[in-house]
Motif scaffolding. Structure first.
Motif, short mmCIF file in Angstrom:
data_model
loop_
_atom_site.label_atom_id
_atom_site.label_comp_id
_atom_site.label_asym_id
_atom_site.label_seq_id
_atom_site.Cartn_x
_atom_site.Cartn_y
_atom_site.Cartn_z
N ALA A 180 -10.15 -4.18 -8.77
CA ALA A 180 -10.21 -5.64 -8.59
C ALA A 180 -8.87 -6.32 -8.84
N SER A 181 -7.76 -5.60 -8.59
CA SER A 181 -6.43 -6.19 -8.71
C SER A 181 -5.50 -5.50 -7.71
N ALA A 182 -4.29 -6.03 -7.61
CA ALA A 182 -3.33 -5.51 -6.66
C ALA A 182 -2.73 -4.19 -7.14
N ASN A 183 -2.15 -3.46 -6.21
CA ASN A 183 -1.44 -2.23 -6.54
C ASN A 183 -0.38 -2.54 -7.60
N ALA A 184 -0.37 -1.79 -8.70
CA ALA A 184 0.53 -2.06 -9.82
C ALA A 184 2.00 -1.97 -9.41
N THR A 185 2.31 -1.08 -8.47
CA THR A 185 3.69 -0.98 -7.98
C THR A 185 4.12 -2.29 -7.34
N LEU A 186 3.24 -2.88 -6.55
CA LEU A 186 3.54 -4.16 -5.89
C LEU A 186 3.71 -5.27 -6.92
N VAL A 187 2.85 -5.31 -7.91
CA VAL A 187 2.94 -6.35 -8.93
C VAL A 187 4.26 -6.25 -9.71
N VAL A 221 8.57 -4.71 4.92
CA VAL A 221 9.17 -3.86 3.91
C VAL A 221 8.04 -3.12 3.19
N SER A 222 8.11 -1.80 3.18
CA SER A 222 7.11 -1.01 2.47
C SER A 222 7.46 -0.91 1.00
N VAL A 223 6.54 -1.34 0.16
CA VAL A 223 6.77 -1.39 -1.28
C VAL A 223 5.90 -0.37 -2.02
N GLY A 224 4.65 -0.23 -1.60
CA GLY A 224 3.67 0.56 -2.34
C GLY A 224 3.97 2.03 -2.44
N ASN A 225 4.83 2.55 -1.56
CA ASN A 225 5.17 3.97 -1.60
C ASN A 225 6.52 4.23 -2.27
N LYS A 226 7.06 3.22 -2.97
CA LYS A 226 8.34 3.36 -3.65
C LYS A 226 8.14 3.51 -5.16
N ASP A 227 9.17 3.99 -5.82
CA ASP A 227 9.14 4.14 -7.28
C ASP A 227 9.74 2.88 -7.89
N ILE A 228 8.89 1.94 -8.27
CA ILE A 228 9.33 0.63 -8.80
C ILE A 228 8.82 0.48 -10.23
N SER A 268 0.83 -1.20 0.00
CA SER A 268 0.00 0.00 0.00
C SER A 268 0.87 1.25 0.00
N PRO A 269 0.47 2.29 -0.75
CA PRO A 269 1.20 3.56 -0.68
C PRO A 269 0.99 4.28 0.65
N ASP A 292 0.84 3.45 6.82
CA ASP A 292 0.13 3.14 8.06
C ASP A 292 -1.37 3.03 7.85
N GLY A 293 -1.78 2.56 6.67
CA GLY A 293 -3.19 2.42 6.35
C GLY A 293 -3.78 1.10 6.78
N ASN A 294 -4.85 0.70 6.13
CA ASN A 294 -5.57 -0.51 6.52
C ASN A 294 -4.81 -1.80 6.21
N THR A 295 -4.02 -1.79 5.13
CA THR A 295 -3.19 -2.96 4.83
C THR A 295 -2.19 -3.17 5.95
N ALA A 296 -1.62 -2.08 6.45
CA ALA A 296 -0.67 -2.16 7.56
C ALA A 296 -1.33 -2.71 8.81
N ILE A 297 -2.57 -2.34 9.05
CA ILE A 297 -3.30 -2.85 10.22
C ILE A 297 -3.43 -4.36 10.13
N ALA A 298 -3.75 -4.86 8.94
CA ALA A 298 -3.88 -6.31 8.75
C ALA A 298 -2.55 -7.02 8.99
N LEU A 299 -1.48 -6.47 8.43
CA LEU A 299 -0.16 -7.09 8.60
C LEU A 299 0.29 -7.03 10.06
#
Length: 205
Positions: free
Chosen positions: A87-94, A37-44, A9-10, A13-20
């Motif tokens: 209906a899919s994952a964050n493109a940065t994560l993929v 490791v935070s991935v969603g807020n990086k430039d990938i 998640s970008p 500290d959002g809802n994905t972080a709460i689950a993890l």
């Protein structure tokens, strides 16, 4: 034992972080070391099919993918968390996962994988399926829970109200811990399953 958790998640500290974090509490109770490791807020960026990794054992783009690769190799389990976008994952994560799995050539057999998804309302199951495919192509057993591994919440913090979702996360962490420990015992007693020489069938005549 160690579990590596990827937050796709970008919103760090959002809802994905709460689950993890709910899973991390259980892992620590079970004596399992964790790292997030935070991935969603990086430039990938995505893979460019250059095959640099095939010759050099690392991705041509020297970013978080190469930094995470040794952590992936060292862990016993991998948890991948993502919010749902269309209906899919964050493109940065993929993009990150595609390059991470493809560029790392160590044997991933019997590392335990688990995906966790978060949405306001729908698209959870398709995202869950999308992420699990990274595990199943790599010989990684997939940990399950009492329901599909998902929590609901739109605004940051709302996931704490999803009591069933949080319970699903705790159950997932307990099941994942049991599976990792069972595999460790099996490896010690019996070794890993014997592998055949890989057969490649291409449908180009």
């Amino acid at each position: 034992m160690k579990v590596l958790l990827l937050n796709g998640s970008p919103r760090k500290d959002g809802n994905t972080a709460i689950a993890l974090d709910e899973m991390v509490k259980v892992f620590h109770q079970e004596g399992v070391e964790t790292e997030i490791v935070s991935v969603g807020n990086k430039d990938i960026r995505g893979c460019i099919a250059c095959n640099f990794c095939g010759k050099n054992g690392r991705c041509v783009f020297d970013d978080l993918v190469n930094e995470t690769a040794p952590k992936f190799e060292a862990c016993d389990g991998l948890v991948v968390g993502s919010p749902v976008y269309y209906a899919s994952a964050n493109a940065t994560l993929v993009a990150f996962l595609t390059r991470l799995f493809y560029s790392t050539h160590f044997d991933k057999t019997m590392k335990v994988g688990a995906s966790v998804v978060c949405a306001r309302r729908g698209g959870l199951s398709s995202t869950f399926d999308e992420l699990n495919k990274f595990f199943t192509i790599s010989g990684m057993p997939v940990a399950s829970s009492q329901y599909w591994n998902s929590v609901h919440g739109r605004e940051p913090g709302q996931a704490v109200q999803d009591l069933e979702g949080l319970q699903t996360m705790r159950t997932l962490a307990k099941n994942m811990t049991f599976l990792m420990k069972s595999i460790a015992l099996g490896r010690e007693a019996y070794g890993l399953p014997e592998k055949e020489e890989r057969v490649w069938t291409h449908f180009v005549r």
